[in-house]
Design a protein around this motif. Structure first.
Motif, short mmCIF file in Angstrom:
data_model
loop_
_atom_site.label_atom_id
_atom_site.label_comp_id
_atom_site.label_asym_id
_atom_site.label_seq_id
_atom_site.Cartn_x
_atom_site.Cartn_y
_atom_site.Cartn_z
N SER A 441 0.84 -1.21 0.00
CA SER A 441 0.00 0.00 0.00
C SER A 441 0.87 1.25 0.00
CB SER A 441 -0.92 0.01 1.23
OG SER A 441 -1.93 -0.98 1.09
N LEU A 442 1.99 1.21 0.74
CA LEU A 442 2.90 2.36 0.77
C LEU A 442 3.50 2.61 -0.62
CD1 LEU A 442 4.47 4.57 2.17
CD2 LEU A 442 6.13 2.87 2.93
N LYS A 443 3.91 1.53 -1.29
CA LYS A 443 4.45 1.68 -2.66
C LYS A 443 3.42 2.29 -3.59
CE LYS A 443 7.62 -2.23 -2.62
NZ LYS A 443 7.70 -3.63 -3.03
N GLU A 444 2.17 1.80 -3.48
CA GLU A 444 1.08 2.33 -4.33
C GLU A 444 0.87 3.82 -4.07
OE1 GLU A 444 -2.70 0.22 -4.49
OE2 GLU A 444 -1.63 -1.65 -4.04
N LEU A 445 0.85 4.20 -2.79
CA LEU A 445 0.65 5.60 -2.42
C LEU A 445 1.73 6.47 -3.05
CD1 LEU A 445 -0.53 7.94 -0.65
CD2 LEU A 445 1.07 7.22 1.12
N GLN A 446 2.99 6.08 -2.89
CA GLN A 446 4.11 6.88 -3.40
C GLN A 446 4.08 6.96 -4.92
OE1 GLN A 446 7.16 4.65 -1.37
NE2 GLN A 446 7.36 6.17 0.25
N GLN A 447 3.66 5.87 -5.57
CA GLN A 447 3.55 5.85 -7.04
C GLN A 447 2.46 6.82 -7.50
OE1 GLN A 447 5.35 3.22 -8.82
NE2 GLN A 447 4.88 4.23 -10.73
N VAL A 448 1.30 6.74 -6.85
CA VAL A 448 0.16 7.60 -7.21
C VAL A 448 0.52 9.07 -7.03
CG1 VAL A 448 -2.14 8.34 -6.42
CG2 VAL A 448 -1.68 5.92 -6.82
N MET A 449 1.11 9.41 -5.89
CA MET A 449 1.43 10.81 -5.61
C MET A 449 2.50 11.34 -6.58
SD MET A 449 -0.62 11.76 -3.28
CE MET A 449 0.07 13.37 -2.92
N SER A 450 3.50 10.51 -6.89
CA SER A 450 4.58 10.95 -7.78
C SER A 450 4.09 11.11 -9.21
CB SER A 450 5.74 9.93 -7.74
OG SER A 450 6.26 9.86 -6.43
N ASP A 451 3.24 10.20 -9.67
CA ASP A 451 2.79 10.23 -11.06
C ASP A 451 1.66 11.22 -11.32
OD1 ASP A 451 4.67 8.32 -11.56
OD2 ASP A 451 3.27 6.63 -11.68
N TYR A 452 0.78 11.42 -10.32
CA TYR A 452 -0.42 12.22 -10.55
C TYR A 452 -0.44 13.56 -9.81
CZ TYR A 452 -2.40 7.90 -12.51
OH TYR A 452 -2.63 6.78 -13.29
N VAL A 453 0.31 13.68 -8.71
CA VAL A 453 0.24 14.91 -7.90
C VAL A 453 1.66 15.44 -7.69
CG1 VAL A 453 -1.04 15.97 -5.99
CG2 VAL A 453 -1.59 13.64 -6.67
N ILE A 460 -7.52 15.45 -14.66
CA ILE A 460 -7.69 14.00 -14.80
C ILE A 460 -6.75 13.27 -13.84
CG2 ILE A 460 -7.34 12.03 -16.37
CD1 ILE A 460 -8.42 13.79 -18.63
N ARG A 461 -5.50 13.73 -13.79
CA ARG A 461 -4.53 13.10 -12.87
C ARG A 461 -5.02 13.21 -11.42
NH1 ARG A 461 1.51 15.13 -14.71
NH2 ARG A 461 1.26 14.86 -16.95
N LEU A 462 -5.51 14.38 -11.05
CA LEU A 462 -5.95 14.58 -9.67
C LEU A 462 -7.17 13.71 -9.34
CD1 LEU A 462 -5.51 18.46 -9.39
CD2 LEU A 462 -4.05 16.71 -8.37
N GLN A 463 -8.09 13.58 -10.31
CA GLN A 463 -9.27 12.72 -10.10
C GLN A 463 -8.85 11.26 -9.92
OE1 GLN A 463 -11.64 13.61 -13.56
NE2 GLN A 463 -12.01 15.71 -12.88
N ARG A 464 -7.92 10.82 -10.77
CA ARG A 464 -7.43 9.44 -10.65
C ARG A 464 -6.77 9.22 -9.29
NH1 ARG A 464 -4.84 6.52 -15.87
NH2 ARG A 464 -6.69 6.60 -17.19
N ALA A 465 -5.95 10.19 -8.90
CA ALA A 465 -5.26 10.08 -7.60
C ALA A 465 -6.28 9.96 -6.47
CB ALA A 465 -4.37 11.30 -7.39
N MET A 466 -7.32 10.78 -6.51
CA MET A 466 -8.31 10.77 -5.43
C MET A 466 -9.04 9.43 -5.35
SD MET A 466 -9.21 12.52 -2.94
CE MET A 466 -8.86 14.24 -3.10
#
Length: 533
Positions: A441-453, A460-466
């Motif tokens: 879950s930590l890896k997923e969080l860091q991936q999402v934040m780095s790629d989208y935020v 679109i990136r922010l909606q996907r991140a949310m």
């Protein structure tokens, strides 16, 4: 455990505050809680220095104020900027009296550096380890105070408020009070109550929310997350500063080695893979433009050329001076086979500093009574939409001092009887059977934040991140409810909360300003507003 003054965190803000309240109230007890060792803080990794006006012949408060306001891109609180700049010199003199050593010229005057966004040379430094030197001086000073106690390896879980006494507490509750904290003793694995009359949150930053950061592993946004859960006010979390020049090492994740901005202040030049000095295409200040501009320029060059880094060229610089001013950078590069006199240094942006945080007033007071915040976890109004280089250590000291002045007065008037606080309820929980649930879950969080935020955002990136953060939050809350508490589950929970706050604030800001750049809204909104969650 009971204390008069509780300090959470042992960086420059927490230690400065602790020294001052302990000296002012020798009959009161001061307890400093840290989840690691006392010196493992963001302060320790601050390389560049501390910005202060102490040469009034060549510099002025007005120039430093203007530089800060320009970097903050319209969102600085001008009154707070004036307070920090004008009071800063006194605070720096204090830490010098406490034993901090800053580099001097041969004639005995302090050697002043220049960094991006500054119009004059005003950065005091100790080689390229300024933060570590200041941390050393503060820890030595604290160790001489008999009424200060350190408790290492305690992980603060939550602030204790009326909510824990059975009352309904919401964002609109007018008189939320902090009675202390629940903390996990990492040696006994038991959750203890630390009851305090006044609490200072100096819990540092949140860079670990991103895949690559200059922050140490402890920077998981615990302070911000705790205050948000306690229904306190959080402000301007969308403004995450990416340091333009972290040392690029292929395949590296987690804490990146920082190449301080002072290297560019001394003449270092950024080049792309064609060898072009590209910064002149983005800003007339070239390599000494503010960090948000330099980080976006590097990000743009990397995307245009399909590369994972750019180069920092120091080959033309005086090697002897370079080794004297940047000994750690020189040794680090050498250990990787990079000879700075012959080869360029590979660099890329990394999450570095959170300009937003726990909303405070001019005395460091949060929206929760008897709770103060200072340092990177606080949002004081100084940085606005982008922090000026080397203003963070200055802000931490100024607000630690102002918080101490107010806290000492509050302590004199303290009439609230010590409340009987309920023990932590761990019924129905069991030891987690698989740590992979947390680490993945930590890896997923860091991936999402780095790629989208990250540095550049869009709707679109922010909606996907949310959407992904919502799912991570649900899974982690279920895990939290059903398993015994560990530092890993707590840090993950805190980082998901911080990720949510950054993304939510970014989605609310329908403009591009300072560190927040949204390609769907490339212009500034004439309406200036702070986003408070």
């Amino acid at each position: 455990m009971q204390t008069d003054f509780l300090v959470i965190g042992s960086g420059i803000a927490g230690l400065t505050y602790a020294i001052k309240v302990a000296e002012a109230c020798p009959d009161k007890q001061v307890l400093i809680v840290t989840k690691s060792m006392a010196d493992e803080t963001n302060t320790k990794y601050a390389q560049g220095g501390i910005a202060v006006v102490n040469d009034l012949e060549n510099d002025s408060f007005e120039k430093h104020i203007d530089d800060t306001l320009i970097a903050g891109d319209g969102l600085c609180n001008k009154d707070i900027v004036e307070v920090v700049v004008k009071e800063g010199a006194l605070r720096v003199n204090e830490i010098i009296e406490w034993g901090a050593r800053f580099d001097k010229e041969k004639d005995g005057d302090y050697a002043l550096g220049k960094e991006g966004g500054h119009s004059e040379h005003r950065i005091l430094h100790h080689k390229d380890v300024t933060g570590a030197e200041m941390e050393r001086a503060l820890l030595e000073t604290v160790s001489r105070l008999k009424n200060v106690q350190f408790v290492n390896h305690y992980f603060v879980v939550d602030l204790i408020t009326q909510h824990h006494l059975g009352y309904l507490v919401t964002k609109s509750t007018p008189d939320i009070q902090c009675y202390g904290v629940y903390a996990l003793n990492l040696q006994t694995n038991r959750i203890e109550i630390i009851q305090s009359k006044i609490t200072m949150l100096a819990a540092g930053g949140n860079g670990q929310v991103y895949r690559t950061t200059t922050n140490p592993s402890i920077a998981s946004g615990d302070g911000v997350a705790m205050v948000y859960r306690a229904k306190g006010r959080i402000e301007n979390m969308e403004f995450i500063q990416f340091h333009p020049t972290a040392l690029y090492e292929a395949g590296q994740k987690g804490q990146a080695f920082l190449i301080t901005e002072a290297v560019r202040g001394d003449g270092g030049i950024l080049r792309n893979h064609k060898g072009e000095a590209f910064m002149e295409r983005y800003d007339e200040r070239k390599d000494l433009a503010p960090r948000d501009i330099v980080a976006r320029a590097i990000d743009s060059e990397m995307k245009i050329n399909g590369t994972e880094h750019v180069w920092l060229d120091c080959r033309h610089m005086d090697l002897e001076k370079f080794i004297h001013h940047f000994p750690n950078i020189y040794e680090k590069c050498k250990s990787l086979g990079i000879d700075v006199a012959q080869q360029m240094i590979p660099v890329a942006p990394a999450a570095h500093y959170s300009c937003g945080g726990i909303k405070t007033d001019e005395w460091g007071r949060t929206s929760i009574k008897h709770l103060y915040a200072a340092g990177e976890c606080a949002s004081t109004g100084l940085h606005g939409a982008n922090r000026l280089a080397s203003n963070s250590l200055l802000e931490a000291m100024v607000f630690a001092h102002r918080s101490y002045l107010d806290a000492v007065e509050q302590m004199k008037m303290f009439t609230v009887a010590q409340t009987e606080l309920p023990e932590w309820n761990a019924k129905g929980t069991s030891v987690p059977k698989e740590m992979i649930l947390i680490t993945q879950s930590l890896k997923e969080l860091q991936q999402v934040m780095s790629d989208y935020v990250g540095i550049v955002r869009n709707d679109i990136r922010l909606q996907r991140a949310m959407r992904r953060l919502d799912l991570l939050w649900e899974e982690t809350e279920e895990l939290y409810r059903n398993t015994t508490i560990s530092p890993q589950i707590m840090e993950l929970r805190n980082m998901i909360t911080v990720g949510y706050l950054i993304t939510k604030a970014a989605a609310f800001r329908k403009e591009s300003r300072g560190l927040h750049f949204n390609t769907d809204y490339p212009n500034k909104n004439p309406l200036l507003q702070n986003i408070v969650l």
